[in-house]
Design a protein around this motif. Structure first.
Motif, PDB file in Angstrom:
ATOM      1  N   ALA A  91      -3.123 -35.039  26.334  1.00 16.67           N
ATOM      2  CA  ALA A  91      -4.865 -34.881  25.574  1.00 16.67           C
ATOM      3  C   ALA A  91      -4.071 -34.549  24.115  1.00 16.67           C
ATOM      4  N   LEU A  92      -3.197 -34.162  24.282  1.00 15.32           N
ATOM      5  CA  LEU A  92      -1.908 -34.147  22.960  1.00 15.32           C
ATOM      6  C   LEU A  92      -2.682 -34.889  21.666  1.00 15.32           C
ATOM      7  N   SER A 134       4.992 -33.542  35.747  1.00 12.53           N
ATOM      8  CA  SER A 134       3.372 -34.314  35.422  1.00 12.53           C
ATOM      9  C   SER A 134       2.668 -33.525  34.703  1.00 12.53           C
ATOM     10  N   ASP A 135       2.780 -32.490  34.129  1.00 13.02           N
ATOM     11  CA  ASP A 135       2.172 -31.478  33.752  1.00 13.02           C
ATOM     12  C   ASP A 135       1.968 -31.933  32.510  1.00 13.02           C
ATOM     13  N   ALA A 136       3.676 -32.157  32.212  1.00  9.03           N
ATOM     14  CA  ALA A 136       3.832 -32.442  30.488  1.00  9.03           C
ATOM     15  C   ALA A 136       3.392 -34.091  30.179  1.00  9.03           C
ATOM     16  N   THR A 175       2.989 -25.727  25.161  1.00  3.43           N
ATOM     17  CA  THR A 175       3.116 -25.674  26.552  1.00  3.43           C
ATOM     18  C   THR A 175       3.950 -26.997  27.163  1.00  3.43           C
ATOM     19  N   VAL A 176       3.396 -27.591  26.686  1.00  2.86           N
ATOM     20  CA  VAL A 176       4.594 -29.292  26.373  1.00  2.86           C
ATOM     21  C   VAL A 176       6.106 -28.731  26.561  1.00  2.86           C
ATOM     22  N   ALA A 193       6.915 -33.187  23.042  1.00  7.83           N
ATOM     23  CA  ALA A 193       5.815 -33.158  22.700  1.00  7.83           C
ATOM     24  C   ALA A 193       5.440 -34.166  22.023  1.00  7.83           C
ATOM     25  N   VAL A 194       4.881 -35.271  22.609  1.00 13.98           N
ATOM     26  CA  VAL A 194       4.509 -36.613  21.768  1.00 13.98           C
ATOM     27  C   VAL A 194       3.693 -36.164  20.251  1.00 13.98           C
TER      28      VAL A 194
END
Length: 189
Positions: free
Chosen positions: A56-57, A48-50, A101-102, A109-110
């Motif tokens: 945001a990313l 969920s955090d990712a 962080t992801v 990461a996107v």
């Protein structure tokens, strides 16, 4: 959807939070703050955090692209161009931290979109480019502002607010460059 398409800052905040689906856990905020030990203590749902961090990313990657549009427009005087490139560098730093962080959370990461739908046909002057950037920064401020107060641990909220502070400074500088009051009110909306 883009922050630029949001009718109000509140709509941008709702969009950001709605797209994320959740709010950052203490573990994600601790990772963002560079505190791996605190992250391990905080626990949290890494998947969920990712997802939230990727939202945001995606916004930071959009900002990088938007500043590139402004830089390539040939509408900016040298000092304003330098400022735009500085702000773009800040967004690059935000994106790098969010992506790392992801990855630490085990996510992927996107990436930046191949093409963004920016209103380039409306950019005819330096002031147009500054308004374009200011609107993007205002949306980012509002979105980050919506997430910060949801933390029980004020130290974690402070860590999460670090990007918010930078976005707010960008917005104020851009407003000032437009001849507008840099801080339009006593409270952020």
């Amino acid at each position: 959807m883009s922050f630029l398409r949001m009718p109000t800052p509140v709509a941008a905040r709702r969009y950001f939070l709605g797209r994320s689906g959740l709010l950052l856990s203490g573990a994600a905020v601790a990772l963002l703050a560079g505190n791996d030990a605190l992250a391990a203590q905080a626990g949290g749902d890494a998947a969920s955090d990712a997802q939230i961090l990727n939202t945001a990313l995606g916004s930071e990657l959009e900002a990088i692209a938007a500043y590139q549009v402004g830089a390539e427009s040939k509408l900016l005087d040298k000092p304003v161009l330098d400022l735009a490139l500085t702000f773009q560098g800040h967004h690059r730093a935000h994106a790098a931290l969010l992506a790392a962080t992801v990855e630490k959370l085990g996510g992927k990461a996107v990436s930046a979109k191949a093409k963004y739908d920016f209103p380039t046909s409306q950019l005819k002057s330096q002031a147009d480019v500054l308004r374009f950037a200011a609107k993007l920064e205002q949306g980012a401020v509002s979105a980050y502002l919506g997430a910060v107060p949801m933390f029980d641990d004020r130290a974690l909220a402070k860590a999460a607010a670090s990007i918010l502070g930078d976005e707010a400074m960008h917005w104020a500088v851009l407003r000032n460059a437009l001849g507008e009051a840099p801080v339009p009110g006593a409270f952020m909306a």
